[in-house]
Write an enzyme that holds these catalytic residues in place. Structure first.
Site, PDB file in Angstrom:
ATOM      1  N   ASN A 146       0.743  -1.588   0.119  1.00  0.00           N
ATOM      2  CA  ASN A 146      -0.032  -0.391   0.224  1.00  0.00           C
ATOM      3  C   ASN A 146       0.659   0.942  -0.189  1.00  0.00           C
ATOM      4  O   ASN A 146       1.240   1.482   0.706  1.00  0.00           O
ATOM      5  CB  ASN A 146      -0.817   0.136   1.684  1.00  0.00           C
ATOM      6  CG  ASN A 146      -2.009   1.276   1.770  1.00  0.00           C
ATOM      7  OD1 ASN A 146      -2.123   2.368   0.710  1.00  0.00           O
ATOM      8  ND2 ASN A 146      -2.660   1.133   2.456  1.00  0.00           N
ATOM      9  N   LYS A 149      -0.118   4.336  -0.153  1.00  0.00           N
ATOM     10  CA  LYS A 149      -0.442   5.348   0.692  1.00  0.00           C
ATOM     11  C   LYS A 149      -0.161   6.722  -0.628  1.00  0.00           C
ATOM     12  O   LYS A 149      -0.594   6.597  -1.782  1.00  0.00           O
ATOM     13  CB  LYS A 149      -0.229   5.554   1.873  1.00  0.00           C
ATOM     14  CG  LYS A 149       0.056   4.780   2.681  1.00  0.00           C
ATOM     15  CD  LYS A 149      -0.001   4.344   4.209  1.00  0.00           C
ATOM     16  CE  LYS A 149      -0.653   2.754   4.868  1.00  0.00           C
ATOM     17  NZ  LYS A 149      -0.202   3.266   6.365  1.00  0.00           N
ATOM     18  N   HIS A 190      -9.814   1.128   5.319  1.00  0.00           N
ATOM     19  CA  HIS A 190      -8.296   1.077   5.923  1.00  0.00           C
ATOM     20  C   HIS A 190      -8.394   1.749   6.974  1.00  0.00           C
ATOM     21  O   HIS A 190      -8.972   2.582   6.674  1.00  0.00           O
ATOM     22  CB  HIS A 190      -7.614   0.870   4.829  1.00  0.00           C
ATOM     23  CG  HIS A 190      -5.686   1.801   5.406  1.00  0.00           C
ATOM     24  ND1 HIS A 190      -5.407   2.314   5.792  1.00  0.00           N
ATOM     25  CD2 HIS A 190      -4.823   0.751   4.690  1.00  0.00           C
ATOM     26  CE1 HIS A 190      -4.327   2.500   6.382  1.00  0.00           C
ATOM     27  NE2 HIS A 190      -3.985   1.069   5.996  1.00  0.00           N
ATOM     28  N   GLU A 218      -6.758   4.224   7.572  1.00  0.00           N
ATOM     29  CA  GLU A 218      -6.518   5.699   7.418  1.00  0.00           C
ATOM     30  C   GLU A 218      -7.612   6.507   6.903  1.00  0.00           C
ATOM     31  O   GLU A 218      -7.999   7.702   7.294  1.00  0.00           O
ATOM     32  CB  GLU A 218      -5.504   6.352   6.767  1.00  0.00           C
ATOM     33  CG  GLU A 218      -4.308   6.078   7.637  1.00  0.00           C
ATOM     34  CD  GLU A 218      -3.262   5.000   7.453  1.00  0.00           C
ATOM     35  OE1 GLU A 218      -2.925   5.050   5.717  1.00  0.00           O
ATOM     36  OE2 GLU A 218      -1.755   5.042   7.444  1.00  0.00           O
ATOM     37  N   GLU A 226      -5.371  -5.387  10.653  1.00  0.00           N
ATOM     38  CA  GLU A 226      -4.052  -4.213  10.652  1.00  0.00           C
ATOM     39  C   GLU A 226      -4.287  -3.202  12.740  1.00  0.00           C
ATOM     40  O   GLU A 226      -5.214  -2.146  12.204  1.00  0.00           O
ATOM     41  CB  GLU A 226      -4.213  -3.079   9.548  1.00  0.00           C
ATOM     42  CG  GLU A 226      -4.350  -4.067   8.510  1.00  0.00           C
ATOM     43  CD  GLU A 226      -3.114  -3.188   7.164  1.00  0.00           C
ATOM     44  OE1 GLU A 226      -2.091  -3.056   6.866  1.00  0.00           O
ATOM     45  OE2 GLU A 226      -4.108  -1.918   7.006  1.00  0.00           O
ATOM     46  N   GLY A 274       2.241   2.311  10.545  1.00  0.00           N
ATOM     47  CA  GLY A 274       3.306   3.039  10.714  1.00  0.00           C
ATOM     48  C   GLY A 274       4.551   3.657  11.681  1.00  0.00           C
ATOM     49  O   GLY A 274       4.592   4.722  11.846  1.00  0.00           O
ATOM     50  N   SER A 313       3.171  -2.524   9.887  1.00  0.00           N
ATOM     51  CA  SER A 313       4.575  -2.660  10.403  1.00  0.00           C
ATOM     52  C   SER A 313       5.464  -3.550  10.240  1.00  0.00           C
ATOM     53  O   SER A 313       6.338  -4.224  10.567  1.00  0.00           O
ATOM     54  CB  SER A 313       5.096  -1.303  11.690  1.00  0.00           C
ATOM     55  OG  SER A 313       4.303   0.161  12.003  1.00  0.00           O
TER      56      SER A 313
HETATM   57  P1  PGA Z   1       3.037   0.196   7.743  1.00  0.00           P
HETATM   58  O1  PGA Z   1       1.412   0.114   7.102  1.00  0.00           O
HETATM   59  O2  PGA Z   1       2.987  -1.089   6.782  1.00  0.00           O
HETATM   60  O3  PGA Z   1       4.100   1.448   7.037  1.00  0.00           O
HETATM   61  O4  PGA Z   1       2.386   0.438   8.399  1.00  0.00           O
HETATM   62  C1  PGA Z   1       0.181  -0.534   7.103  1.00  0.00           C
HETATM   63  C2  PGA Z   1      -0.705   0.202   5.702  1.00  0.00           C
HETATM   64  O5  PGA Z   1      -1.171   0.759   6.606  1.00  0.00           O
HETATM   65  O6  PGA Z   1      -1.304  -1.533   4.872  1.00  0.00           O
END
Ligand code: PGA
Length: 253
Positions: free
Chosen positions: A9, A11, A97, A99, A169, A175, A215
């Protein structure tokens, strides 16, 4: 047997040049296994979807969208439909997701409309669920995952559900550099698989891939994917570095 699935992803990152070079590096570095022993997909920003799709054309790497709107067409300024995604070659689309849930404010109800619209339009949803840190601290993890899973998949009959990939997640791991331990992740995945068996049947629950995200890095991917119910990973930050993402893809096989 569920084939492992590694998804990147991107983003709101990359630009017109780096999106193509990243796609090309991932394609050339994984050509021996991508689409064979491991499913691989990347989720670039909308504006680079077509150029990334072209850059990946001869590879077995799928392209997915990070978002879309559930209506088929019409006066929805700024939105992108499932049919448009399909038209340019998208195989997958993210739904729910964290976010989008917590920064943009998407509800379970809206996410359910999106999951339903994606399946109807022939795009496979990667449906994300996961608890906030406060919810985990308050021992509400199972309750949150159960609610998000049931609400997000509401109304979907068994024939449709096999189109869905689920991603667990935990929001506190996204992140942040904090990863769920393999045991914490496995517990959540097992809960989701049991929920699917309850909502549908055990055979379908065994078929559906459940990815872990939060992460995921080259140094923790293999152990996470060794867990019984972890069928792959949804990678954010580490998917922007071709070498890191390729190491994670190799850890899946
Ligand atoms: P990250 O993001 O690996 O940077 O923690 C994962 C995601 O949001 O799908």
């Amino acid at each position: 047997m569920r084939k492992p699935f590694v998804a990147g992803n991107w983003k709101m990152n990359t630009d017109s040049h780096s999106s193509i070079s990243l796609a090309e590096a991932i394609a050339s570095g994984s050509s021996d296994i991508a689409g064979k022993s491991v499913s691989v997909a990347v989720f670039p920003p909308f504006i680079y979807l077509q150029s990334v799709f072209k850059a990946l054309n001869t590879s077995n790497i799928a392209v997915g969208a990070q978002n879309f709107y559930f209506e088929p067409d019409g006066a929805f300024t700024g939105e992108i439909s499932v049919a448009m995604l399909k038209d340019i070659g998208c195989t997958f689309a993210l739904c729910g997701h964290s976010e989008r849930r917590h920064v943009i404010g998407e509800s379970d109800e809206l996410i359910n409309k999106k999951v339903t619209a994606a399946i109807s339009g022939g795009v496979f949803p990667v449906f994300c669920v996961g608890e906030l840190l406060d919810e985990r601290k308050a021992s509400q993890t199972n309750e949150v995952i159960t609610r998000q899973t049931k609400n997000g998949l509401a109304g979907l009959i068994a024939e449709k559900i096999s189109a869905v990939t689920i991603a667990y997640e935990p929001v506190w791991a996204i992140g942040t550099g904090l990863t769920a331990t393999p045991q914490q992740a496995q517990e959540a995945h097992e809960l989701i698989r049991n929920l699917l068996a309850e909502m549908y049947d055990a055979r379908l629950a065994e078929e559906i891939r459940i990815l872990y995200g939060g992460s995921v890095k080259p140094n923790n991917a293999a152990e996470l994917m060794r867990q019984k119910d972890i069928d792959g990973v949804l990678v954010g930050g580490a998917s922007l570095n071709a070498d890191d993402f390729l190491t994670i893809i190799r850890a899946a096989v």
